[in-house]
Enzyme design. Structure first.
Site, PDB file in Angstrom:
ATOM      1  N   ASP A   1       7.081   6.275  -4.157  1.00 32.42           N
ATOM      2  CA  ASP A   1       5.658   6.019  -4.429  1.00 32.42           C
ATOM      3  C   ASP A   1       4.677   7.001  -3.788  1.00 32.42           C
ATOM      4  O   ASP A   1       3.645   6.579  -3.233  1.00 32.42           O
ATOM      5  CB  ASP A   1       5.297   4.586  -3.993  1.00 32.42           C
TER       6      ASP A   1
ATOM      7  N   LYS B   1       8.503   1.016 -11.524  1.00 33.20           N
ATOM      8  CA  LYS B   1       8.712  -0.375 -11.092  1.00 33.20           C
ATOM      9  C   LYS B   1       7.374  -1.097 -11.022  1.00 33.20           C
ATOM     10  O   LYS B   1       6.329  -0.462 -10.896  1.00 33.20           O
ATOM     11  CB  LYS B   1       9.408  -0.402  -9.735  1.00 33.20           C
TER      12      LYS B   1
ATOM     13  N   CYS C   1       7.182  -0.646   0.341  1.00 30.82           N
ATOM     14  CA  CYS C   1       8.198  -0.183  -0.617  1.00 30.82           C
ATOM     15  C   CYS C   1       9.333   0.596   0.035  1.00 30.82           C
ATOM     16  O   CYS C   1      10.477   0.491  -0.409  1.00 30.82           O
ATOM     17  CB  CYS C   1       7.520   0.599  -1.732  1.00 30.82           C
TER      18      CYS C   1
HETATM   19  C1  VGL Z   1       3.279  -0.624  -2.427  1.00 28.46           C
HETATM   20  C2  VGL Z   1       1.869  -2.382  -2.106  1.00 28.46           C
HETATM   21  C3  VGL Z   1       1.763  -2.585  -3.468  1.00 28.46           C
HETATM   22  C4  VGL Z   1       4.108   0.469  -1.814  1.00 28.46           C
HETATM   23  C5  VGL Z   1       3.205  -0.811  -3.789  1.00 28.46           C
HETATM   24  O1  VGL Z   1       4.394   1.475  -2.504  1.00 28.46           O
HETATM   25  O2  VGL Z   1       4.468   0.343  -0.613  1.00 28.46           O
HETATM   26  N1  VGL Z   1       2.629  -1.418  -1.596  1.00 28.46           N
HETATM   27  N2  VGL Z   1       2.446  -1.786  -4.292  1.00 28.46           N
END
Ligand code: VGL
Ligand code: ZN
Length: 202
Positions: free
Chosen positions: A12, A110, A155
């Site tokens: 991410d 995802k 994540c």
């Molecule tokens: C994430 C919160 C919501 C992350 C993704 O990548 O850690 N955190 N969506």
């Protein structure tokens, strides 16, 4: 170069998690040069991308009277409510412009099911629905994973814990990760990862 039994999983590294983004992680962009350098060592490289439809169930805006960072009970368990972020096709959902993406062979998206969040690269937050990543890695003969990116305490943590549970040897290089740190969640995440046998490397 490491052997093809080693993979780098980059979690991410998207504009919305970097300074100025909708869900900014402090110093989130600092992972970019670190991860770009790590990529030179790996033959197997996977990127993950948080990829929500508009009006995703993890957004506080879908829960009247609730604010971002509050927690609610969902059918699959506790869920932190987030600001709207990483909407499919938006600039915020794009990878950081300086992240090298060419060396990656797979992008796992995802969080695309409206009613369920997905922190881990392997399972959605029900811990049952699979993303397909385990099968991909096994078919390529991967045994050891290095997991880096954003956010350490969400994540990255869930990806590392699932990977360890699935039997991979897991290392998290902390210089290539940054956390959100909600109420001590970063320290708790480090303890949980260590407790699960994940190696935290500088
Ligand atoms: C994430 C919160 C919501 C992350 C993704 O990548 O850690 N955190 N969506
Ligand atoms: Zn998300």
């Amino acid at each position: 170069m490491r052997p093809t039994t080693d993979a780098l999983i980059i979690v991410d590294v998207q504009n919305d998690f970097c300074p100025g983004g909708a869900l900014e992680v402090p110093e989130g962009d600092a992972v970019v040069p670190a991860i770009n350098a790590l990529m030179d060592d790996f033959a197997v490289i996977v990127l993950t991308q948080d990829w929500h439809p508009p009006r995703h169930g993890s957004f506080a805006s879908e829960h009247p009277g609730r604010a971002p960072m509050e927690t609610v009970q969902m059918p699959y368990g506790e869920q932190v409510l987030w600001p709207d972020h990483c909407i499919q096709g938006s600039r915020g959902a794009a990878f950081h412009p300086d992240l090298r993406t060419d060396p990656a062979q797979l992008v796992i998206r995802k969080g695309f099911r409206p009613a369920i969040d997905s922190y881990s690269a392997f399972f959605e937050n029900d811990h049952t629905t699979r993303t397909g990543l385990e099968g991909y890695l096994r078919e390529r003969g991967v045994e050891r994973l290095t997991v880096a990116g954003l956010a350490t305490d969400f994540c990255v943590k869930f990806s590392a814990l699932d990977a360890a549970r699935l039997g991979f040897e897991v290392t998290v290089p902390e210089h290539a990760c940054r956390g959100i740190d909600l109420d001590g969640s970063l320290a708790a995440a480090r303890d949980e990862m260590r407790g699960a046998g994940v190696v935290l490397a500088p």
